[in-house]
Design an enzyme around this catalytic site. Structure first.
Site, PDB file in Angstrom:
ATOM      1  N   HIS A 117      -4.658 -10.310 -41.371  1.00 28.11           N
ATOM      2  CA  HIS A 117      -4.032  -9.179 -42.071  1.00 28.11           C
ATOM      3  C   HIS A 117      -2.734  -9.540 -42.795  1.00 28.11           C
ATOM      4  O   HIS A 117      -1.764  -8.785 -42.771  1.00 28.11           O
ATOM      5  CB  HIS A 117      -3.773  -8.033 -41.100  1.00 28.11           C
ATOM      6  CG  HIS A 117      -5.009  -7.383 -40.563  1.00 28.11           C
ATOM      7  ND1 HIS A 117      -6.177  -7.286 -41.286  1.00 28.11           N
ATOM      8  CD2 HIS A 117      -5.262  -6.786 -39.361  1.00 28.11           C
ATOM      9  CE1 HIS A 117      -7.099  -6.657 -40.560  1.00 28.11           C
ATOM     10  NE2 HIS A 117      -6.583  -6.346 -39.394  1.00 28.11           N
ATOM     11  N   HIS A 188      -5.629   0.155 -42.664  1.00 33.80           N
ATOM     12  CA  HIS A 188      -6.131   0.007 -41.288  1.00 33.80           C
ATOM     13  C   HIS A 188      -5.986   1.329 -40.525  1.00 33.80           C
ATOM     14  O   HIS A 188      -5.408   1.378 -39.437  1.00 33.80           O
ATOM     15  CB  HIS A 188      -5.380  -1.115 -40.582  1.00 33.80           C
ATOM     16  CG  HIS A 188      -6.155  -1.777 -39.490  1.00 33.80           C
ATOM     17  ND1 HIS A 188      -6.902  -1.065 -38.572  1.00 33.80           N
ATOM     18  CD2 HIS A 188      -6.305  -3.089 -39.172  1.00 33.80           C
ATOM     19  CE1 HIS A 188      -7.467  -1.913 -37.731  1.00 33.80           C
ATOM     20  NE2 HIS A 188      -7.129  -3.147 -38.080  1.00 33.80           N
ATOM     21  N   GLU A 327     -12.504  -0.118 -42.554  1.00 36.32           N
ATOM     22  CA  GLU A 327     -11.588  -0.794 -43.479  1.00 36.32           C
ATOM     23  C   GLU A 327     -12.379  -1.348 -44.659  1.00 36.32           C
ATOM     24  O   GLU A 327     -13.053  -2.372 -44.538  1.00 36.32           O
ATOM     25  CB  GLU A 327     -10.850  -1.918 -42.759  1.00 36.32           C
ATOM     26  CG  GLU A 327     -10.104  -1.479 -41.510  1.00 36.32           C
ATOM     27  CD  GLU A 327      -9.866  -2.643 -40.561  1.00 36.32           C
ATOM     28  OE1 GLU A 327      -9.077  -3.537 -40.921  1.00 36.32           O
ATOM     29  OE2 GLU A 327     -10.482  -2.681 -39.482  1.00 36.32           O
TER      30      GLU A 327
END
Length: 363
Positions: A117, A188, A327
């Site tokens: 991420h 997210h 996502e």
């Protein structure tokens, strides 16, 4: 004493509780309200959504996203990606390494042997410049510096949030770069359609439908093996709606690798980049539904397998598997799999993405 306008919000959040200064930039709370009176609350710290207030079949309004009720807890959350914007690269990159223009790049490792991420100081930890454009729309802007978290190129990013009168939360992403780079943006959001509570109920009985015939299997560090496999005959088949809990603990190597569902689906598309149906959740007790539409080729299904009863907003707790994340993104580890849809962004090109989360009710 708080003013009545502060307390007039459905979500009960106080703007002052979200105001501080981080690295010289001010954080704040922004509330989008549609004509039906429902709300989405967002802070410009990491683009975290801290409330989505929508009704169930009995008309009762609840917050259906996991978040915190003050900026200190957002910044110090035990789940750093809790309902935040993700960048510069959503999901995992194997060993944090990739090659671009014959040059090797090394990113920080923040998920075992991998980069996750965008790294520990990715977009989820940045204070974005915010501009609220009327009651239903918010634009967040951030300039990601050359070399930030090991990525090449200066990247200018804008994410616009719009909350329509049909209870659709629309996210539109735009980005450009001054040097060839890789980019894979997503949000997210941890959805709990039953409403957050103490404890927030598990998602086992939530019905899920995913418009995908294929998914990406992963190794035991959650990196795609490179295969693209049919969902047919596996626990990953959500083409017909089924309860998430039905196969979440199946005796299956892929389920074990993800500790449940933590896999990227290859969304069915007629043409690249079309805005099309990706998924639907239905929570039987409240009747709340969530439909997802996206221009992205993939969608990560994550069922909160690594949540551990963390404390959230107004005394709510978030136990293991109390949320579903959908996502929308390009595939994980794409730079190391040249046949995956490209995440390269060149100077003069524009990265564009649109994802719609539409909330509804089934009686």
């Amino acid at each position: 004493m708080t003013s009545t306008t502060e307390n007039a919000n459905l979500c009960g959040l106080n703007r002052k509780d979200f105001q501080t200064t981080v690295n010289g930039k001010k954080t704040d709370l922004y509330i989008l309200k549609n004509r039906k009176g429902y709300e989405v609350a967002i802070t410009n710290y990491g683009g975290a959504i801290v409330a989505i207030m929508v009704p169930g079949k009995d008309g009762k309004v609840a917050n259906v996203i996991q978040g915190h009720d003050n900026i200190h807890d957002v910044i110090n959350s035990p789940e750093p990606f809790l309902s935040t914007l993700i960048g510069r690269y959503g999901n995992r990159i194997s060993h944090g390494t990739f090659t671009l223009n014959k040059k090797d790049y090394q990113l920080a490792l923040n998920d075992g042997p991998n980069s996750l991420h965008g790294g520990p100081t990715g977009f989820h930890t940045r204070v974005w410049d915010a501009r609220q454009m009327g009651p239903r729309s918010l634009a967040l802007h951030y300039v990601s510096a050359y070399g930030e978290e090991g990525f090449t190129g200066e990247c200018r990013v804008t994410v616009e949030f719009t909350f329509t009168d049909n209870n659709e939360l629309i996210l539109e992403y735009l980005a450009c770069t001054n040097k060839k780079t890789i980019i894979n943006l997503t949000h997210h959001a941890f959805f709990s359609l039953a409403g957050i509570a103490n404890p927030t109920p598990t998602v086992d009985n939530v019905k899920c439908e995913i418009n995908a015939d294929f998914y990406l299997p992963i190794d035991n560090t959650s990196i795609p093996t490179g295969e693209i496999l049919k969902v047919e005959g596996t626990p990953f088949d959500f083409r017909t709606p089924k309860e998430i809990g039905r196969d979440i603990d199946a005796d299956n190597e892929q389920i074990k690798n993800g500790s449940g569902y933590d896999h990227n689906y290859v969304l069915n598309k007629k043409e690249e980049g079309e805005l099309s149906f990706a998924a639907k959740l239905t929570e039987p007790t409240s009747g709340r539904t969530l439909e997802v539409y996206t221009t992205e080729p993939g969608m990560q299904l994550y069922t909160g397998n690594f949540e551990s009863g963390i404390s959230g907003q107004f005394g709510a707790t978030f136990p293991r598997r109390s949320a579903v994340c959908l996502e929308c993104q390009h595939f994980p580890d794409t730079p190391n799999h040249p046949y995956f849809p490209s995440v390269n962004l060149e100077p003069g090109e524009q990265y564009k993405q649109k994802t719609v989360y539409k909330f509804g009710v089934e009686k």
